[in-house]
Design a protein around this motif. Sequence first.
Motif, PDB file in Angstrom:
ATOM      1  N   GLY A 174       0.850  -0.966   0.128  1.00 30.91           N
ATOM      2  CA  GLY A 174       0.116  -0.086  -0.132  1.00 30.91           C
ATOM      3  C   GLY A 174       0.708   1.406   0.129  1.00 30.91           C
ATOM      4  N   LEU A 201      -1.481  -3.641  -3.122  1.00 31.24           N
ATOM      5  CA  LEU A 201      -2.770  -3.309  -2.331  1.00 31.24           C
ATOM      6  C   LEU A 201      -2.930  -2.183  -2.166  1.00 31.24           C
ATOM      7  N   GLN A 202      -3.855  -1.665  -2.081  1.00 34.65           N
ATOM      8  CA  GLN A 202      -4.440  -0.128  -1.939  1.00 34.65           C
ATOM      9  C   GLN A 202      -4.101   0.457  -0.452  1.00 34.65           C
ATOM     10  N   ASP A 218     -11.692   3.317  -4.428  1.00 31.83           N
ATOM     11  CA  ASP A 218     -10.641   2.379  -5.303  1.00 31.83           C
ATOM     12  C   ASP A 218     -10.761   2.667  -7.028  1.00 31.83           C
ATOM     13  N   TYR A 221      -7.676   3.036  -8.541  1.00 32.79           N
ATOM     14  CA  TYR A 221      -6.956   1.936  -8.280  1.00 32.79           C
ATOM     15  C   TYR A 221      -7.086   0.691  -9.066  1.00 32.79           C
ATOM     16  N   GLU A 222      -8.471   0.268  -9.087  1.00 28.97           N
ATOM     17  CA  GLU A 222      -9.039  -0.699  -9.919  1.00 28.97           C
ATOM     18  C   GLU A 222      -8.530  -0.770 -11.432  1.00 28.97           C
ATOM     19  N   ALA A 228      -9.247  -4.484  -5.277  1.00 27.66           N
ATOM     20  CA  ALA A 228      -8.609  -4.127  -4.295  1.00 27.66           C
ATOM     21  C   ALA A 228      -8.792  -5.223  -3.069  1.00 27.66           C
ATOM     22  N   ASN A 229      -9.522  -6.356  -3.146  1.00 26.20           N
ATOM     23  CA  ASN A 229      -9.658  -7.406  -2.318  1.00 26.20           C
ATOM     24  C   ASN A 229      -9.563  -8.756  -3.203  1.00 26.20           C
ATOM     25  N   ASP A 243      -8.386  -4.530   1.290  1.00 20.62           N
ATOM     26  CA  ASP A 243      -8.063  -2.926   1.316  1.00 20.62           C
ATOM     27  C   ASP A 243      -8.742  -2.589   2.775  1.00 20.62           C
TER      28      ASP A 243
END
Length: 526
Positions: A174, A201-202, A218, A221-222, A228-229, A243
Amino acid sequence: MKKVILVGGMLLLSLGAEAQSSVTGYVFEDANGNGKRERREQGVAGVAVTNGREVVLTDKQGRYLLPVGKDNIISLIKPSGYRVPLNAQNQPQFYYIHKPNGSPELKYKGVAPTGKLPKSVDFAVVPAEEKESFTTLLFGDPQPYNLQEVDYFARGIVAELEGVQGVAFGLSLGDLVGDDLTLFNPYIRAVQRVGIPWYNLQGNHDLDFDAPADSLSDETYEAHFGPANYAFNYGKVHFIVLDDVLYPDPRDGKGYWGGFREDQLDFVENNLKHVPKDHLVVLAFHIPISEPEGDPFRDADRQRLFDLLRDFPHTLSLSAHTHLQKHDFFTREQGWRQDKPHHHYNAGTTSGDWYSGRLDEKGVPESTMRDGTPKGYAFLRFEGNKYVIDYKAAGQPQEYQIELFAPKVVAQGRNTSAGIYANFFMGSRQDTVLYRVDSGEWKPMSYQEDYDPAFMGKLHEWDYAEEIMAGRRPSNAVRSTHLWRGSIPTRLEVGEHTIEVKATDMFGRTFTQKGTYRIEAPKAVQ
């Protein structure tokens, strides 16, 4: 006849509803490596697939069926003994993003509209030899705030790992960047140079801060990294990446809080149903589940997580975030549901103390952390369901595990409040640290949470300098959780004396460090 038509109509309505509210596809062995399922390529049975909440296993033909809404990422939970494709940046490709309308309009561009679901969302895997003995690489908080700091990260960390051998994959814990999400791609290009599969990971600095809800924080991020999970298997280890940044903070809508949404913990619960109890479960998130300062984590979420793990005797959790290095051991008193404590490792960071401190010979900040831990990264080494952790200080030999501090000179025969300090970077309160002088008797050092005097010396260089130094002053010191002290003998002969320190870690391994100090005759007072 009407009855048949009615039944047929109901069947058509049912199929239509399924087409809109579910996703199906196959997990298959990609024999020719083109990423597309072809008629002769076999499906793989018993593989877990998730929509981010529910988790199902593929049937004998390798087919799965999952509910789907308007914002899901369908992902494969990679089984042991298989590998997934990598893109050109060495990122594992194990997911399909389903956002028919794309991400909401935010400051940074998220996912473009994905449109209608394909008839079959398939996942390619290839059989691979995965030994139960393997090594992974951990990066805490690269966190560059600009391109110069991306360069510091690339030259100060990545450069010494390019072409690393014997490492199965890497994981960044992260804060991949520092608030500016346009730096995701420069970060990706930097990590690509390590040359191994890389998971992410975030963190709290990787968010869409203009998102109206945590479930939408997210989106950018995605678009760059996928879910994220997620989870995957390697050997006898099951990895769960989560996350744990709640943004906006559900208490007041401002800032963030450590914790999980209900759907995330449902995912963990559904996922663990398919994990053998004798496997090691490694959980990775950004914010530590301990509470070193105030109340950074929602207690109820940590407790539900602990409850879900109650029947798994082999566990480890990982975090970063604090820019310190620390080990926590959760017992029944802290809500852990087993007699053997749960080990949580809060890893040191690749950015160290946010790229501060003196510049080294390459022009990169040395960036020692506030507890005296040098910036660096960790190797997580597995043997079946057992593990050991090795911390590697950037730019230093692997054996550099202890920073030794002592005064340069003391007066012969005079008592002194000065002492010998050993900062054992991977140490914890339960470890044993001994020292001796001039090959004498080994004596125990006393554990204490205090400011590392070696780091304090670095601060004093800046504060007493009469000219501006290149770089940026480090942050103020915090108490180290891996510091030991011993008294310094003064009733020895005049001259140089050798200090040896020996530390034994939680895994039973011993590390040593040497230093010297000088004894001189006291100066007479005029």
